[in-house]
Design an enzyme around this catalytic site. Structure first.
Site, mmCIF file in Angstrom:
data_model
loop_
_atom_site.group_PDB
_atom_site.id
_atom_site.type_symbol
_atom_site.label_atom_id
_atom_site.label_comp_id
_atom_site.label_asym_id
_atom_site.label_seq_id
_atom_site.Cartn_x
_atom_site.Cartn_y
_atom_site.Cartn_z
ATOM 1 N N HIS A 1 -8.088 -4.999 -0.684
ATOM 2 C CA HIS A 1 -6.910 -4.326 -0.166
ATOM 3 C C HIS A 1 -6.631 -4.801 1.262
ATOM 4 O O HIS A 1 -7.510 -4.800 2.116
ATOM 5 C CB HIS A 1 -7.121 -2.815 -0.167
ATOM 6 C CG HIS A 1 -5.884 -2.034 0.125
ATOM 7 N ND1 HIS A 1 -4.992 -1.673 -0.843
ATOM 8 C CD2 HIS A 1 -5.372 -1.561 1.298
ATOM 9 C CE1 HIS A 1 -3.994 -1.002 -0.301
ATOM 10 N NE2 HIS A 1 -4.201 -0.929 1.004
ATOM 11 N N ASP B 1 -9.983 -3.727 -4.893
ATOM 12 C CA ASP B 1 -9.162 -2.729 -4.218
ATOM 13 C C ASP B 1 -9.308 -1.404 -4.948
ATOM 14 O O ASP B 1 -9.150 -1.360 -6.179
ATOM 15 C CB ASP B 1 -7.700 -3.189 -4.249
ATOM 16 C CG ASP B 1 -6.743 -2.268 -3.518
ATOM 17 O OD1 ASP B 1 -7.165 -1.192 -3.055
ATOM 18 O OD2 ASP B 1 -5.561 -2.633 -3.425
ATOM 19 N N SER C 1 0.827 -1.201 0.000
ATOM 20 C CA SER C 1 0.000 0.000 0.000
ATOM 21 C C SER C 1 0.871 1.264 0.000
ATOM 22 O O SER C 1 1.644 1.475 -0.933
ATOM 23 C CB SER C 1 -0.968 -0.038 1.179
ATOM 24 O OG SER C 1 -1.963 0.929 1.068
#
Length: 325
Positions: A292, A262, A163
């Site tokens: 995610h 995501d 991320s």
């Protein structure tokens, strides 16, 4: 594409908790709450861990945790020298720490047979861009410069993260490339591992709109992270938004994982394609039925195990010891 069965169960359970959003509680409470969440990854024993501080770029100190895999590690050469992963945790540049990503780092250390150096970089909003990126670049260079004392090969160092950590890894890969091009004595990573990375600040992509709510990370939370991390005037800087780079050629080879549900899916795919088009060796793996954050959830998701194993295979290949003459 619907959510994979295990992923659907996890999402239903998380949504049923009714937790307030980060943007509703503010960054201090969000940070504390993120630290208090029960671990979603399985605990993996490593040979040793060491917490220490290293010099930072602005006179600050950076906390790191060093994980060692033990004898017979996959990347060890005849003398026992190992490959290394420098890992940058996720959390939108605002939350997260070496503690929240301890289990992911343990798993990758053992699966890949590498020394892992997890970096506790400065967080926004107290320290917005470029401070986190500068810390991660400085930590990478420290690892390369101190390779002999760490028992690693400076030519076999990967950088990676999930991320926001994937964003930082992509940015550091460009920073290292540019420093070398400018004649600076900057070591080059052998691989960049980008797990559902943030690569720009466009919050109107198809995946961002289609997955705006209901899949753990939301579009509104990403905008909240963006505003804490990076001023609008800096959002075309490739070290903050790697997708903004004109030409990424010469950057480290890349291994990229994205998830179908995501909000960040499209920008991860687009950056992988941009790297590939520029001649950077790039592997893109997509999990269409995942969301995610799935990568670290090995307590609940078989595909988290699979994704970590594929990542470890990519690292073992990139960081393999050279064959003896």
């Amino acid at each position: 594409m619907t959510l994979e069965a295990e992923a659907s169960q996890v999402i239903d359970q998380l949504n049923a908790l009714g937790r307030p959003s980060f943007e509703d509680v503010g960054y201090e409470r969000a940070r504390a709450g993120f630290e208090e969440m029960p671990p979603s990854g399985e605990f993996v024993e490593v040979a040793t861990t060491e917490d220490r501080t290293i010099p930072g770029p602005d006179g600050n100190e950076i906390g790191v945790r060093i994980y060692r895999p033990g004898d017979g590690a996959a990347t060890a050469d005849a003398s026992g020298t190992l490959g290394c992963l420098v890992y940058f945790h996720g959390g939108g540049w605002v939350v997260g720490s070496i503690e929240t990503h301890d289990r992911t780092c343990r798993a990758l250390t053992m699966l890949a047979g590498v020394v892992t150096v997890s970096v506790d970089y400065r967080l926004a909003p107290e320290d917005p861009f470029p401070a986190p990126a500068d810390d991660c670049c400085a930590a990478t260079q420290w690892v390369i410069d101190n390779a002999p004392s760490l028992g690693i090969d400076p030519a076999r160092v990967a950088i990676g993260g999930d991320s926001a950590g994937g964003n930082l890894a992509a940015g550091v890969a460009l920073m290292c490339r540019d420093s070398a091009a400018n004649g600076d004595a900057c070591g080059q990573p052998a691989l960049q591992v980008l797990i559902y990375p943030v690569t720009d600040f466009d919050r109107d992509t198809h995946s961002m709109v289609a997955n705006a709510e209901g899949y753990l990370l939301t579009r509104d939370t990403m905008a909240w992270f963006d505003d804490h991390y990076c001023a609008p005037s800096e959002r075309a800087n490739p070290y903050a938004a790697p997708l903004a780079v004109d030409d990424p050629s010469g950057a480290a080879p890349a291994f990229v994982i994205v998830a179908g549900h995501d909000p960040l899916r499209d920008e991860g795919v687009e950056y992988a394609q941009k790297l590939s088009d520029a001649g950077v060796p790039t592997t893109l793996i997509e999990y269409p039925g995942q969301f995610h954050g799935f990568f670290g959830m090995t307590r609940f998701l078989d595909q988290a195990h699979e994704a970590q194993e594929l990542t470890a295979i990519a690292m073992r290949r990139a960081l393999a010891a050279p064959e003896a003459d």
